[in-house]
Write an enzyme that holds these catalytic residues in place. Structure first.
Site, short mmCIF file in Angstrom:
data_model
loop_
_atom_site.label_atom_id
_atom_site.label_comp_id
_atom_site.label_asym_id
_atom_site.label_seq_id
_atom_site.Cartn_x
_atom_site.Cartn_y
_atom_site.Cartn_z
N GLU A 2 0.79 -1.23 0.00
CA GLU A 2 0.00 0.00 0.00
C GLU A 2 0.82 1.28 0.00
OE1 GLU A 2 -3.55 0.31 -0.03
OE2 GLU A 2 -3.26 -1.74 -0.71
N SER A 31 -55.16 -27.56 26.10
CA SER A 31 -55.04 -28.50 27.22
C SER A 31 -53.71 -28.38 27.97
CB SER A 31 -55.23 -29.92 26.72
OG SER A 31 -56.54 -30.11 26.22
#
Length: 842
Positions: free
Chosen positions: A106, A493
């Site tokens: 870079e 139930s």
């Protein structure tokens, strides 16, 4: 002469001579004026730029947004919250070769320049001029830091000018290592990774200090185009870029040619650090995130790197997720194949597949995962179809689509006729991966379908209230509504055990008999209410155990009528039910909506021996420096196996809110004998009733199914001594689940699959028996004591002093004063094991 003289006076050159100004002077004055004005403008603009520049000083105390990490109960990483996925590492922990790789790739003159690389700028300008386009940039690492930390990403002359000024300022204030520290922790490297540490985890499953040279060079090649050079998506391009970085490192003298060659020959293994897949834990993590945001705010949660320790078991969470996915697919497939998702023209396939490819971020299609694919070839003779998923391919054989029934395969790009039973070229369908496509050689696939129904699973430790797993739906990306804690649905139930437990505390016993025959109640309207049994069978006289085992509706209503609706509601509140409950007899059939967490926690009271615990998910929170912000000590439930009946006062029933020091509340709310008996009754539900699927655990299990009218809701809530879990299945917009949509068929299989994995490492235990529990042999047809050897006699459990006193066949006469007995204050008819006859047949 006069005329001649006049003509000379009209000559412009003579006029200018008389005024003393030549044309060149006018031009010079004009240019000077414009130049001065331009200088003023440039000066003003520069003054404006300088005045608007951000301060470089704040970079000296670099504190970027960092990841908040979430850990499970074993300390493993289970999730993260972040704006940018970043873990900051000091520069001395970053390998020198990795730093050199980034510098070589870079900014090769990084250690020589003072912020701007003038030689690099000239070189880039020349290359761009020759090519007549921007071919090469000249930004230094320092400039990149200035842009990412202090400026906006806009592309303009003013931004580049500011960047240059700030870069020179940074070089005066910060050392080269300081700049690299910011750069290597700040930079985006693809795959949602910010900084070299997270990138090392994402691509190679390593910490940054564990990287080899080959991996370092590959990471250093990413900044130019992170997505294009991703080693996950484009390993070939990533290796080309890796070669460039190694070449630059050799040229700069950072490595030898031999070292570079060795790195190039080193195999690249793509791997990620192991953690719970965010898809699997999304609902649990979102539940935690909401709590953290309420306590600490968004900035602290997303930027300050908190460490959050939770009650989640990573293995249980994965098991719960898999059970929901598998269970819902089975429910959905029973409703039949709905056909293609959509149809593509031949020209649309490539574009569609490119979008799919972007979402497939692994080296191969994952085994067991589901994807959308396109039919690209049809072999009608073999009954096979070729599928393209992104840039991958696979085949579905006739066997692997058999669940869909007879599907017509059409070798044409035309839209198939007849919805749901035809597939042709261009049909988009869901597929699941049976065998991955190793090296893109083609996968073995199965026809799949995305369920329309939803489900929720929540599991907690009944001894502490610690939530171990939570799934709130099929797919968090499709719906963020957490049905485990937000959906209020009728439990059917599954609510009955609460009614039965209340009846036990009212003096009834497991042997008390009720008449299971049709009954009707005035409802205040034109039509009387007639509760019906699920199977429309009426059994005559049955005990409470039989009634719960077979989930008999009529008997449940009779029990609620006997103990009183208000008493049952108060009892439910003691167990932790906070949702409003209907004050009528339909409550016995689960007509009032509750959340899965509420109902599961209420069952936890039975599993814990009568203690209510407050469900909680967070055990400790630390800041980035390790200071404890909050900590919840897990509650401790007393050993109750040798306790006598607990006498509860109103003070005992106060709900503790819990706090940082004391942790979640533990409150004794029912007698341990009652908890044991109702547990024993629900063991019968599993061994011989509606919850038989849970027998697959091969250990003592208690639980109850629940199914509402038209099978709109299916439930199963059950437990072993160490863990209680609840499952709900249904549609968000209420409608029937159709065939196989009962609690035993839709919810119980999900519960069983989850629990088999969850308890695999736990010892099988029986439920602890309190000292005041006794057993007696009874006749289940009468509820009275049975003599030894009597056919059909069973062992029944009782709280000591409540067992029947009469033998089967002995005359029973209810006492005239039911409350005036010498047997612990219980009516004689209760001690005998039966209710008195009622003239109205209710």
């Amino acid at each position: 002469m006069t005329l001649s003289s006049g003509r000379q006076n009209l000559d412009p050159r003579n006029v200018n001579r008389r005024r003393g100004k030549s044309p060149w002077k006018i031009v010079a004055i004009t240019v000077a004026s414009l130049g001065f004005a331009g200088l003023l403008a440039v000066s003003g603009y520069l003054f404006y730029l300088y005045a608007s520049l951000p301060l470089v000083d704040r970079l000296a105390d670099y504190k970027p947004p960092i990841v908040t990490q979430v850990f499970g109960d074993d300390g493993s990483l289970v999730g993260e919250f972040y704006l940018e996925r970043r873990i900051v590492v000091p520069v001395d922990k970053i390998p020198r070769k990795l730093i050199q790789a980034f510098v070589a790739a870079e900014d090769s003159n990084f250690y020589q320049h003072k912020g701007l690389d003038y030689l690099g700028i000239a070189r880039a300008a020349m290359k761009n001029l020759i090519s007549l386009r921007k071919k090469e940039g000249a930004s230094t690492i320092t400039q990149q830091v200035a842009k990412s930390m202090l400026l906006t990403p806009e592309k303009s002359f003013s931004r580049k000018f500011k960047e240059a000024i700030l870069a020179t300022r940074m070089e005066k204030m910060l050392s080269k290592d300081d700049i690299l520290y910011i750069y290597l922790n700040q930079i985006y490297l693809g795959g949602g990774s910010y900084g070299v540490q997270v990138a090392a985890e994402t691509y190679f499953g390593k910490n940054v200090e564990q990287l080899n040279l080959a991996e370092m060079a590959m990471l250093a090649g990413l900044p130019k185009a992170p997505n294009s050079y991703s080693p996950i998506k484009h390993l070939d391009r990533a290796k080309e870029r890796q070669a460039y970085v190694l070449e630059r490192m050799v040229r700069e003298g950072y490595v030898t040619q031999a070292e570079a060659d060795h790195a190039l020959a080193t195999p690249i293994v793509i791997s990620s650090m192991k953690k719970v897949n965010s898809e699997q834990s999304a609902y649990f993590l979102e539940h935690i995130r909401i709590k953290l945001e309420e306590t600490y705010g968004m900035d602290r949660l997303y930027k300050e790197g908190l460490k959050v320790y939770t009650t989640m078991s990573a293995e249980m969470q994965k098991g719960a997720y898999d059970a929901v996915v598998n269970g819902l697919k089975n429910v959905d497939k029973r409703q039949g194949f709905r056909g293609e998702v959509k149809h593509l023209a031949e020209t649309e396939v490539d574009g569609f597949c490119r979008k799919i490819e972007d979402g497939v971020d692994t080296a191969s299609l994952k085994q067991g995962s589901s994807y959308q694919g396109v039919v690209t070839a049809v072999n009608s003779a073999k009954g096979e179809i070729a599928i393209r998923v992104g840039d991958r391919t696979g085949t579905i054989t006739q066997k692997n689509m058999s669940w869909a029934g007879k599907v017509q395969l059409v070798n044409s790009w035309s839209t198939p006729e007849g919805k749901g039973k035809s597939l042709s070229l261009g049909s988009v369908v869901f597929v699941s991966v049976l065998t991955p496509d190793i090296n893109k050689q083609g996968a073995v696939l199965a026809l799949d379908q995305e369920p329309q129904a939803q489900a929720a699973v929540v599991a907690l430790d009944p001894r502490t209230g610690a939530v171990k797993a939570m799934v709130g739906g099929y797919d968090f990306r499709r719906s963020q509504f957490n049905r485990a804690v937000q959906a209020k649905r009728n439990p059917g139930s599954a609510f009955k055990p609460i009614i039965y437990a209340a009846a036990l505390d009212k003096g009834l016993t497991a042997a008390t008999t009720f008449d299971d025959s049709p009954v009707e109640y005035e409802s205040g309207g034109e039509k009387a209410w007639k509760p019906k049994n699920y199977d429309n069978i009426y059994r005559g006289m049955v005990t409470m155990r039989e009634a719960l085992t077979d989930s008999i509706n009529v008997v449940s209503v009779r029990i609620l009528e006997q103990i009183g609706v208000d008493a049952a509601i108060e009892y439910a509140k003691k167990l932790g039910i906070t949702s409003p409950l209907a004050a009528n007899l339909t409550l016995a059939l689960g007509s009032s909506s509750v959340t899965p967490l509420e109902l599961t926690s209420a069952y936890g009271v039975f599993a814990s021996g009568g203690y209510r615990t407050t469900p909680y998910v967070i055990t400790k929170v630390e800041d980035s420096d390790g200071s404890i912000l909050e900590e919840a000590a897990p509650p401790v439930i007393p050993v109750f196996s040798n306790q006598s009946t607990v006498t509860l006062t109103n003070d005992d029933l106060t709900v503790g809110a819990g706090n940082v020091s004391a942790g979640p509340a533990v409150v004794p709310v029912i007698a341990p004998e009652t908890a044991f008996i109702i547990t024993n009754l629900m063991e019968s539900v599993v061994t011989s009733g509606t919850g038989r699927r849970a027998r697959a655990l091969g250990r003592p299990v208690a639980g109850k199914t629940g199914t509402t009218n038209d099978m709109k809701d299916a439930w199963f809530v059950g437990y072993v001594p160490q863990l209680v879990a609840g499952v709900w299945v249904g549609y968000d917009q209420e409608k029937s689940l159709g065939a196989g949509g009962s609690g035993g068929q839709a919810a119980a299989p999900i519960w069983t699959e989850f629990m088999q994995r969850a308890v695999a490492g736990m010892p099988a235990k029986s439920f602890p028996q309190p000292a005041d529990i006794t057993f007696a042999t009874i006749n289940p047809r009468t509820g009275l004591l049975a003599k030894e050897g009597s056919p059909g006699a069973i062992q029944e459990c009782f709280t000591a002093g409540t067992e029947p006193t009469l033998y089967d066949g002995e005359l029973e006469t209810p006492a005239s004063d039911e409350n005036n007995s010498d047997s612990g204050g219980l009516p004689d008819w209760v001690r005998a094991g039966r209710l008195p006859e009622r003239s109205d047949n209710r």
